[in-house]
Design a protein around this motif. Structure first.
Motif, PDB file in Angstrom:
ATOM      1  N   VAL A  45      -8.961  17.447  26.998  1.00  0.00           N
ATOM      2  CA  VAL A  45      -9.115  17.147  28.342  1.00  0.00           C
ATOM      3  C   VAL A  45      -7.965  17.679  29.010  1.00  0.00           C
ATOM      4  O   VAL A  45      -6.807  17.448  28.743  1.00  0.00           O
ATOM      5  N   ILE A  46      -8.344  18.285  30.294  1.00  0.00           N
ATOM      6  CA  ILE A  46      -7.277  19.120  30.951  1.00  0.00           C
ATOM      7  C   ILE A  46      -7.654  18.395  32.586  1.00  0.00           C
ATOM      8  O   ILE A  46      -8.688  18.185  32.733  1.00  0.00           O
ATOM      9  N   TRP A  47      -6.445  18.364  33.263  1.00  0.00           N
ATOM     10  CA  TRP A  47      -6.899  18.230  34.753  1.00  0.00           C
ATOM     11  C   TRP A  47      -6.738  19.540  35.350  1.00  0.00           C
ATOM     12  O   TRP A  47      -5.857  20.548  35.120  1.00  0.00           O
ATOM     13  N   THR A  49      -2.749  20.484  34.560  1.00  0.00           N
ATOM     14  CA  THR A  49      -2.222  19.226  33.444  1.00  0.00           C
ATOM     15  C   THR A  49      -0.843  18.792  33.486  1.00  0.00           C
ATOM     16  O   THR A  49      -0.477  17.885  33.611  1.00  0.00           O
ATOM     17  N   GLU A  50      -0.080  19.794  33.463  1.00  0.00           N
ATOM     18  CA  GLU A  50       1.466  19.718  33.146  1.00  0.00           C
ATOM     19  C   GLU A  50       1.997  19.037  34.545  1.00  0.00           C
ATOM     20  O   GLU A  50       2.766  18.139  34.572  1.00  0.00           O
ATOM     21  N   ARG A  51       1.409  19.379  35.849  1.00  0.00           N
ATOM     22  CA  ARG A  51       1.720  18.685  37.352  1.00  0.00           C
ATOM     23  C   ARG A  51       1.421  17.433  37.062  1.00  0.00           C
ATOM     24  O   ARG A  51       2.242  16.313  37.137  1.00  0.00           O
ATOM     25  N   ARG A  85       0.919  15.166  34.560  1.00  0.00           N
ATOM     26  CA  ARG A  85       1.702  14.823  33.383  1.00  0.00           C
ATOM     27  C   ARG A  85       3.087  14.526  33.955  1.00  0.00           C
ATOM     28  O   ARG A  85       3.573  13.420  33.744  1.00  0.00           O
ATOM     29  N   ALA A  86       3.602  15.331  34.536  1.00  0.00           N
ATOM     30  CA  ALA A  86       4.897  15.033  35.393  1.00  0.00           C
ATOM     31  C   ALA A  86       4.814  14.049  36.302  1.00  0.00           C
ATOM     32  O   ALA A  86       5.676  13.010  36.398  1.00  0.00           O
ATOM     33  N   GLU A  87       3.811  14.154  36.926  1.00  0.00           N
ATOM     34  CA  GLU A  87       3.480  12.825  38.073  1.00  0.00           C
ATOM     35  C   GLU A  87       3.430  11.567  37.390  1.00  0.00           C
ATOM     36  O   GLU A  87       3.857  10.689  37.756  1.00  0.00           O
ATOM     37  N   GLU A  88       2.667  11.584  36.444  1.00  0.00           N
ATOM     38  CA  GLU A  88       2.316  10.492  35.670  1.00  0.00           C
ATOM     39  C   GLU A  88       3.571   9.945  34.851  1.00  0.00           C
ATOM     40  O   GLU A  88       3.846   8.735  35.062  1.00  0.00           O
ATOM     41  N   GLU A  89       4.488  10.852  34.261  1.00  0.00           N
ATOM     42  CA  GLU A  89       5.759  10.434  33.831  1.00  0.00           C
ATOM     43  C   GLU A  89       6.751   9.733  34.865  1.00  0.00           C
ATOM     44  O   GLU A  89       7.569   9.014  34.599  1.00  0.00           O
ATOM     45  N   THR A  90       6.808  10.591  35.952  1.00  0.00           N
ATOM     46  CA  THR A  90       7.442  10.128  37.144  1.00  0.00           C
ATOM     47  C   THR A  90       6.942   8.731  37.676  1.00  0.00           C
ATOM     48  O   THR A  90       8.017   7.849  37.685  1.00  0.00           O
TER      49      THR A  90
END
Length: 611
Positions: free
Chosen positions: A220-222, A248-250, A252-257
C-alpha cells in the motif's frame, strides 16, 4: 534567420514553368526553385529533402500529380504540396484533397495571380502542422519522461492511457499489463473512490486528493491525485485525466513526526505526573494509558510493588508478563523485545513463556523493567495481537517511562515511610497520653485500638486478656462493620490450642500471618472464614504474657513484618496500662486492708476504755 523560400516545381511544360516562376517571383523576392521534368530529378529532389513546398502539375509524361503528392507525403508528411494544373477535374481535386493536398488551382490566366497566395497559405498551414507536431512531440516526451504518474481513465475505471512513471509506481512490468487492470481496484478503501468521483461530478476538478492505493504486489502506498473530468458536448463525463504523485515517504515522515511529538508529549506528561505523584496506583494508570496512546496500542500491563494495572487483557497476563522478565534473565536494565512470539526459537530463554503468551493471543511484546536503587521492583509490558516491530524510538520511550516510574516509586516509598513514621510517632504519643491520663484500663485500651487503626491497615481490631489459660476478647473495634461483633464480643479460646497465640507466649514476639489459608498453624474458627490475613503482638507484664493485641483483615497479603513491629509498640503501651491498673488495684486493696485494720484497732481501743 533566412527568408529563402525553396520550391520544387514539377512540370514538363516549359512555358507553364516560366509563367509559374514569374508569378511567384513577383511576391517572393528571395526564391529558390528546383525545376523537375523527369522521374530521376524528382526522386533525387525528394530524397534530398531540400525544399519547403512542392508545386506539381497533374498530367506529366512519366506520372500524375496524385502520385507526386503521395510520394512527397509518404516521405515528408509535413511538407506542403499545391497542385497547379490545367488538366484536372473535380474528382481528381477531391481525391487529391483526401491525400492531404494543401491546395488545388487551375492553370488559367486569372488563376496565376492566386498561386502566390495559395503558396503562402500552404506554407502557413505547414508551419502550423510542424508546430503541432513539435508540441505533440514535446508533450509525448514530457508524458513519457515526467517523474509523475499520468493517466486517462473512463469513469468505470478502464485505463485508457498511462505513462511509464505510473507503470513503475504501481509495480506493473509494462504498460500493457497496467492497461488491462481496472483503476477502481487500486483503492484500498472503495469509499475514497466514491467520494472522489462525487467531487469530480460536482466540481469537475479535484486537487491534492490524498488516498491510499494498492500496488500490483499488494503493498500500500499513499498518492496525491490531481484529476479533472472531461465532458462531451452533452455534458456527460467521458473520462478522467490526472496525475498521481507517490507521497508515501512524505506521509511516513509526517506520521513519524506526529508520533515523535505524541511520544514526547506523553513522556513529558508522565514526568510531570511522576514529579507530582502522591498516589502510586493513579500514577501507574496514567503512565500506562499515556504510553499505550502514544504508541497506538490498546493492550498492556504495569506492575510495581504488588500493584498491577491491566488494559485490554485478561488478569492472567500479569503473571505472564513477570515470567517474561524472569525467563529472559536479562541485564537488570535491559528491555525485552519480541516482534513475533511464534518465531521464538526452540531453546531460547523465552521459548518456555511462548505457550503462555499464545494462550492470551499475544504475538508481539515490549517489556521493560522498573528499577529502584538498581533493584527490579516491577515492569511495564506492552503487547500486540499481531506481529509488530518495535522501533528504537519506541523502546527508548518505554525505557524512559520505566525509569521515571522507578524514581517516582522510590520517592513515594520514602515519602510514605516518612509519613508512616510520623503517623506512628503521633499514634504512639496519643497512646502514651491515654496511658498516663487515666487508670481505667477499658478506656485506655479503647484509645489504643483507635491509634492502632491509624497505622496498621486492618479491618478489625481487638484486645485479649489471658485468664486461667484462656484468651478472652475484652475490647474490640471494627467487627460491627463485618457483622461479626456478637461472635467476637467476650469470646474466649484456650491459648494452648492456638499455635500462633502459643508462639507469642513462648517467644514474646509478634506473629504475622500474610495468608491464613496458606498457614499450616492457622486454626479456622466458625464464622470467621472472612479472615485472610492476621497480625498479633503479645502484651507482656513483668515478663509474662497477659494478653494479645490483634488486627484482622479480609484481604490476603495485607500484613508484613513492619506491621508486627508497629503493633508490638502499641502492645507495650497496653501492657503499661494493664500493669498500672494492676498496681492501682493492688494499692487500692492494700489501702482498704489498712483502713480495715485501723477500724479494728480503733474499735478495740474504744471497747477497752469503755470497761
Amino acid at each position: 534567420m533566412s527568408d529563402l523560400l525553396r520550391i520544387v516545381l514539377v512540370d514538363d511544360n516549359p512555358d507553364d514553368r516560366a509563367l509559374t516562376l514569374r508569378a511567384l517571383g513577383q511576391v517572393f523576392p528571395d526564391l529558390q526553385v528546383e525545376q523537375i521534368t523527369n522521374a530521376e530529378q524528382f526522386t533525387r529532389a525528394v530524397e534530398a529533402g531540400g525544399f519547403d513546398l512542392v508545386i506539381t502539375d497533374y498530367q506529366l509524361h512519366w506520372t500524375t500529380g496524385l502520385d507526386i503528392l503521395r510520394v512527397v507525403k509518404d516521405r515528408w508528411p509535413n511538407r506542403s504540396v499545391v497542385m497547379f494544373t490545367g488538366t484536372g477535374n473535380e474528382e481528381i481535386a477531391v481525391e487529391a484533397m483526401k491525400a492531404d493536398l494543401d491546395d488545388y488551382i487551375l492553370k488559367s490566366p486569372k488563376h496565376f495571380a492566386r498561386l502566390p497566395a495559395a503558396v503562402r497559405l500552404a506554407l502557413e498551414r505547414a508551419r502550423q502542422r510542424q508546430a503541432l507536431v513539435e508540441a505533440e512531440t514535446r508533450y509525448q516526451s514530457l508524458f513519457e519522461r515526467v517523474p509523475v504518474g499520468l493517466y486517462r481513465t473512463t469513469p468505470q475505471g478502464q485505463i485508457v492511457e498511462a505513462n511509464p512513471a505510473l507503470v513503475q509506481m504501481l509495480g506493473y512490468p509494462d504498460r500493457r499489463s497496467l492497461l488491462a487492470a481496472n483503476a477502481a481496484d487500486f483503492y484500498v478503501d472503495s469509499e475514497d473512490r466514491r467520494r472522489e468521483q462525487a467531487l469530480l461530478e460536482r466540481e469537475g476538478l479535484v486537487r491534492d486528493f490524498e488516498v491510499r492505493i494498492r500496488r500490483r504486489d499488494g503493498t500500500v502506498i499513499w498518492v496525491l491525485d490531481n484529476v479533472r473530468a472531461v465532458r462531451d458536448a452533452a455534458g456527460r463525463v467521458v473520462c478522467y485525466e490526472g496525475s498521481l504523485e507517490d507521497i508515501t515517504e512524505r506521509r511516513r515522515a509526517e506520521e513519524e513526526t506526529r508520533q515523535r511529538a505524541a511520544q514526547s508529549e506523553a513522556l513529558n506528561a508522565i514526568i510531570a505526573a511522576a514529579a507530582a505523584a502522591r498516589d502510586l496506583p493513579r500514577l501507574l494508570e496514567t503512565a500506562l494509558d499515556r504510553t499505550l496512546r502514544a504508541l497506538g496500542l490498546e493492550k498492556g500491563s504495569i506492575w510495581v510493588a504488588g500493584r498491577h494495572i491491566i488494559r485490554g487483557l485478561p488478569p492472567g497476563i500479569g503473571p505472564a508478563s513477570m515470567q517474561v522478565i524472569q525467563a529472559a534473565k536479562p541485564h537488570i536494565s535491559d528491555a525485552i523485545v519480541v516482534e513475533d512470539w511464534q518465531q521464538v526459537a526452540v531453546g531460547d530463554a523465552l521459548s518456555a513463556v511462548e505457550p503462555l503468551m499464545a494462550r492470551f493471543g499475544v504475538r508481539a511484546s515490549l517489556t521493560v523493567p522498573i528499577l529502584a536503587e538498581r533493584e527490579r521492583i516491577g515492569g511495564l509490558n506492552l503487547v500486540s495481537l499481531i506481529p509488530r516491530s518495535w522501533p528504537p524510538r519506541e523502546t527508548a520511550l518505554v525505557e524512559a517511562v520505566g525509569r521515571q516510574l522507578g524514581t517516582a516509586a522510590e520517592r513515594l516509598r520514602l515519602f510514605q515511610a516518612e509519613r508512616g513514621q510520623r503517623e506512628l510517632a503521633e499514634a504512639l504519643e496519643a497512646a502514651a497520653a491515654a496511658v498516663s491520663s487515666t487508670l481505667e484500663p477499658d478506656e485506655v485500651l479503647d484509645r489504643i485500638l483507635e491509634q492502632v487503626e491509624r497505622v496498621v491497615a486492618g479491618d478489625a481490631f481487638n484486645v485479649m486478656l489471658v485468664e486461667d489459660g484462656k484468651a478472652r476478647v475484652v475490647r474490640w473495634w471494627g467487627y460491627e462493620r463485618l457483622g461479626t461483633e456478637e461472635r467476637v464480643a467476650g469470646s474466649a479460646i484456650p491459648v494452648t490450642e492456638y499455635p500462633n497465640l502459643l508462639r507469642m507466649v513462648q517467644r514474646g514476639e509478634p506473629v504475622v500471618v500474610p495468608d491464613t489459608a496458606a498457614d499450616r498453624d492457622w486454626v479456622l474458627v466458625g464464622g470467621r472464614e472472612w479472615l485472610r490475613s492476621y497480625v498479633g503482638a503479645p502484651i507482656r507484664v513483668r515478663g509474662l504474657t497477659v494478653g494479645f493485641l490483634n488486627v484482622d483483615s479480609a484481604q490476603p497479603g495485607r500484613f508484613g513484618p513492619a506491621d508486627g513491629r508497629r503493633l508490638q509498640a502499641f502492645a507495650d503501651h497496653a501492657a503499661i496500662a494493664i500493669e498500672n491498673a494492676q498496681l492501682y488495684r493492688e494499692l487500692r486493696g492494700h489501702a482498704e486492708r489498712l483502713e480495715e485494720r485501723v477500724r479494728e484497732q480503733t474499735a478495740a481501743i474504744q471497747a477497752q476504755y469503755a470497761r
